[in-house]
Design an enzyme around this catalytic site. Structure first.
Site, PDB file in Angstrom:
ATOM      1  N   GLU A   1       0.881  -1.161   0.000  1.00 36.07           N
ATOM      2  CA  GLU A   1       0.000   0.000   0.000  1.00 36.07           C
ATOM      3  C   GLU A   1       0.924   1.218   0.000  1.00 36.07           C
ATOM      4  O   GLU A   1       1.789   1.327   0.869  1.00 36.07           O
ATOM      5  CB  GLU A   1      -0.862  -0.024   1.269  1.00 36.07           C
TER       6      GLU A   1
ATOM      7  N   ARG B   1       5.288 -12.761   9.691  1.00 30.50           N
ATOM      8  CA  ARG B   1       5.982 -11.529   9.333  1.00 30.50           C
ATOM      9  C   ARG B   1       7.307 -11.452  10.079  1.00 30.50           C
ATOM     10  O   ARG B   1       7.506 -12.100  11.102  1.00 30.50           O
ATOM     11  CB  ARG B   1       5.125 -10.310   9.629  1.00 30.50           C
TER      12      ARG B   1
ATOM     13  N   LYS C   1       4.369   0.598   9.816  1.00 31.83           N
ATOM     14  CA  LYS C   1       4.410   1.830   9.027  1.00 31.83           C
ATOM     15  C   LYS C   1       3.859   3.013   9.802  1.00 31.83           C
ATOM     16  O   LYS C   1       4.405   4.107   9.737  1.00 31.83           O
ATOM     17  CB  LYS C   1       3.578   1.639   7.768  1.00 31.83           C
TER      18      LYS C   1
HETATM   19  P1  ATP Z   1       2.051  -2.042   8.358  1.00 32.76           P
HETATM   20  O1  ATP Z   1       1.307  -3.194   8.990  1.00 32.76           O
HETATM   21  O2  ATP Z   1       3.355  -1.719   8.983  1.00 32.76           O
HETATM   22  O3  ATP Z   1       1.205  -0.855   8.066  1.00 32.76           O
HETATM   23  P2  ATP Z   1       1.589  -3.424   5.967  1.00 32.76           P
HETATM   24  O4  ATP Z   1       1.897  -4.829   6.190  1.00 32.76           O
HETATM   25  O5  ATP Z   1       0.154  -3.066   6.030  1.00 32.76           O
HETATM   26  O6  ATP Z   1       2.467  -2.564   6.926  1.00 32.76           O
HETATM   27  P3  ATP Z   1       1.723  -3.277   3.146  1.00 32.76           P
HETATM   28  O7  ATP Z   1       2.147  -2.175   2.277  1.00 32.76           O
HETATM   29  O8  ATP Z   1       0.306  -3.692   3.116  1.00 32.76           O
HETATM   30  O9  ATP Z   1       2.156  -2.892   4.611  1.00 32.76           O
HETATM   31  O10 ATP Z   1       2.659  -4.528   2.920  1.00 32.76           O
HETATM   32  C1  ATP Z   1       2.968  -5.038   1.663  1.00 32.76           C
HETATM   33  C2  ATP Z   1       3.367  -6.466   1.794  1.00 32.76           C
HETATM   34  O11 ATP Z   1       4.481  -6.603   2.682  1.00 32.76           O
HETATM   35  C3  ATP Z   1       2.242  -7.291   2.373  1.00 32.76           C
HETATM   36  O12 ATP Z   1       2.126  -8.467   1.605  1.00 32.76           O
HETATM   37  C4  ATP Z   1       2.673  -7.596   3.764  1.00 32.76           C
HETATM   38  O13 ATP Z   1       2.186  -8.824   4.181  1.00 32.76           O
HETATM   39  C5  ATP Z   1       4.202  -7.588   3.652  1.00 32.76           C
HETATM   40  N1  ATP Z   1       4.826  -7.220   4.924  1.00 32.76           N
HETATM   41  C6  ATP Z   1       4.602  -6.109   5.648  1.00 32.76           C
HETATM   42  N2  ATP Z   1       5.300  -6.114   6.793  1.00 32.76           N
HETATM   43  C7  ATP Z   1       5.997  -7.283   6.804  1.00 32.76           C
HETATM   44  C8  ATP Z   1       6.902  -7.904   7.725  1.00 32.76           C
HETATM   45  N3  ATP Z   1       7.239  -7.317   8.877  1.00 32.76           N
HETATM   46  N4  ATP Z   1       7.429  -9.105   7.383  1.00 32.76           N
HETATM   47  C9  ATP Z   1       7.100  -9.691   6.227  1.00 32.76           C
HETATM   48  N5  ATP Z   1       6.262  -9.170   5.321  1.00 32.76           N
HETATM   49  C10 ATP Z   1       5.699  -7.990   5.593  1.00 32.76           C
HETATM   50 MG    MG Z   2      -1.229  -4.023   4.728  1.00 36.99          MG
END
Ligand code: ATP
Ligand code: MG
Length: 553
Positions: free
Chosen positions: A29, A254, A264
């Site tokens: 995102e 994760r 984020k």
């Molecule tokens: P946050 O929860 O920090 O806002 P997010 O996971 O919502 O971050 P996205 O932009 O939706 O952020 O993430 C893009 C991809 O990265 C998704 O497929 C998510 O599962 C993966 N991702 C995000 N954080 C991690 C992590 N700590 N370890 C592994 N994969 C991750």
């Molecule tokens: Mg997300």
């Protein structure tokens, strides 16, 4: 790579599923910069595609118009490229599918699997029930197909206020999984979108847009993190209800890293509240921060491959990441001599005005890196910590009357200690043995320490930025009652020292260049460097001196 995900893929291939194709995607995102957790997901998705000779796309999951910005889109593209991956023209935006998604929603209504609901958000919440009690059906649940089609069309046209109505999937208000209790799939939101402008006033919800975007792109394996496990039944329900191409969602744990925040929302907070200098502050776990700190793409890829994937959440020690980098820098970084906390040394028996150039090895791990010239003269700098007037038992470095080696140069012996009126040591008078030229004694006599040094008249003055963990606790969220992760910020996470004295070969070093400062650690040239002031970031200390150095300067 072999793990539970490749097991699933292998099984699928055996049974001829998806015509033997493997297609993955990384779906960020665009509401922030990517961090090391995203790097794990990027490496996983792109590496799987490569391993199975398949495809991996980069898709911006930009269905939430209020938070998305072009700056983030650009940074995400740059970071994925920098990590070494290529989406080969498969760059997509969920917003490109808004038209198709609207058509899918209409189709669901036609199949009587979706309805327009007039309950307000609080009522929807209240009707939803809890983990232990079932929900109640909305009074609007049995609207006719025609009425639903008409209302949904008018939602799109902008006839209703924001939040006045939503479109919901008609599933089961008593489902044991709350996600399945008639989830909202479209809402009214008059918000400018970074790509579609004001064309739409209704936007699809994540759960609706995500599975259908995967389907449109013919993704075979939709790999996501464990928090989406509960959403998987909905993912499957929508695709089944619409009878479209059906990717398989697979969840993995994760990445969590000690001393590191990987959310984020919190990273945005650190930037906005100026706890750090920006998204690429070298203390940030963002890919741009790690890069500026001196991390290489290879070391991040190796780290991601090394930790593997699992189904259980856990936390990885940040040392694992640091060691992956050290391994690479040890092989590749040129060694140089830089004195961080200078102590002046005068070699009393070295002729005034004389200077010579000595040969120094660029990288003992890599003969092909060759040698360089290092100037030597009568006045030098060594580290303050390499001298002690009253040495403790195991101190083998310079003390009054003792002989040590200056790397690539000579043996020197401390003859006299000069102090200021307060009693601090400000200079050492030493003698040198000309017979030890190059650093070895022809008579075979040994010394117990080899010090790095810099010739004072030739030295470059530079700035060094020494970083420590941004947080004091392994789990930064472990805060006292009533406080949050920010109470665990490390006030000493950045120490700037100026001047440090660098050997002249560093003149003209370019931002991004990495070096091993002998006996100090790995450093890289920061983007703030100019031709008048070199600025070095300490990337990581050397393995064995971590504890020692991090407590000191
Ligand atoms: P946050 O929860 O920090 O806002 P997010 O996971 O919502 O971050 P996205 O932009 O939706 O952020 O993430 C893009 C991809 O990265 C998704 O497929 C998510 O599962 C993966 N991702 C995000 N954080 C991690 C992590 N700590 N370890 C592994 N994969 C991750
Ligand atoms: Mg997300």
């Amino acid at each position: 790579m072999k793990n539970f995900i490749t097991d699933i893929i292998d099984k699928g291939l055996e049974s001829g599923r998806y015509d033997g194709k493997v297609c993955t995607r990384f779906p960020p995102e665009p509401n922030g910069y990517l961090h090391i957790g995203h790097a794990k997901s990027i490496c996983l998705n792109f590496s799987l595609a490569a391993q199975y000779k398949g495809l991996c796309s980069l898709r911006f999951d930009d269905t939430n118009p209020s938070k998305e910005e072009l700056e983030y889109v650009k940074s995400i593209e740059a970071d994925v490229k920098w990590l070494g991956f290529d989406w080969g023209g498969r760059l997509f935006y969920a917003s490109d599918y808004f038209g198709k998604l609207y058509e899918f929603a209409v189709k669901l209504i036609e199949k009587e699997k979706a309805y327009v609901c007039d309950l307000n958000p609080e009522q929807i919440r209240e009707y939803r029930g809890t983990l232990t009690t079932p929900g109640r059906e909305s009074p609007y649940r049995d609207r006719s197909r025609e009425e639903n089609l008409d209302l949904f069309k008018r939602m799109k046209k902008g006839e209703f206020e924001d939040g006045a109505r939503v479109l919901r999937a008609k599933i089961d208000m008593a489902h044991k999984n709350i996600v399945m209790r008639d989830p909202t799939i479209y809402r009214i939101k008059r918000e400018h979108h970074h790509r579609t402008g004001n064309k739409w006033c209704i936007y699809p919800m994540y759960d609706f847009a995500h599975c259908l975007s995967d389907s449109i792109e013919r993704i075979t394996y939709s790999i996501c993190t464990l928090e989406f496990e509960n959403n998987r039944p909905l993912y499957n329900w929508i695709l089944d209800a619409l009878e479209v191409y059906h990717p398989q969602q697979i969840e993995f744990a994760r990445l969590n890293l000690s001393y590191t925040i990987l959310s984020k929302r919190k990273l945005i907070e650190l930037v906005k509240e100026k706890h750090v200098s920006g998204w690429d502050d070298p203390r940030m776990p963002t890919i741009s921060g790690l890069k500026r700190r001196g991390y290489t793409a290879g070391s991040i890829r190796n780290f991601a491959a090394g930790i593997g994937v699992s189904k259980v959440n856990s936390s990885i020690d940040i040392v694992v990441l640091e060691n992956s980098l050290r391994e690479e820098l040890n092989r590749n970084a040129h060694r140089v001599m830089v004195v961080l906390k200078p102590l002046k040394v005068t070699i009393t028996n070295y002729p005034k005005g004389k200077e010579e150039v000595l040969d120094a090895i660029n990288n003992p791990e890599d003969k092909s890196a060759g040698t360089r010239k290092v100037p030597f003269s009568r006045t030098l700098y060594i580290e303050q910590d390499d001298f002690k007037e009253d040495p403790p038992k195991k101190f083998f470095r310079l003390t009054p009357g003792r002989e040590v080696r200056l790397r690539y140069a000579y043996f020197i012996k401390c003859e006299e200690v000069i102090k200021d009126p307060e009693g601090s040591v400000v200079e050492l008078k030493c003698s040198y043995d000309p017979a030890t030229h190059g650093g070895d004694a022809p008579d075979g006599r040994k010394v117990k320490a080899t010090l790095h040094w810099v010739s004072a008249p030739h030295a470059l003055k530079a700035e060094a930025r020494l970083y420590d963990h941004l947080f004091l606790k392994p789990d930064p969220d472990d805060a006292e009652k009533g406080k949050d992760y920010k109470s665990n910020l490390n006030p000493a996470s950045l120490k700037v020292i100026y001047p440090v004295y660098a050997e002249p070969s560093l003149k003209g070093a370019k931002p991004g260049n990495s070096y091993q400062f002998e006996r100090q650690g790995y450093f890289c040239v920061d983007k703030d460097s100019s031709h008048t002031r070199l600025v070095f970031n300490r990337t990581v200390p050397l393995r064995d001196s971590w504890a020692k150095i991090s407590k000191k300067p």
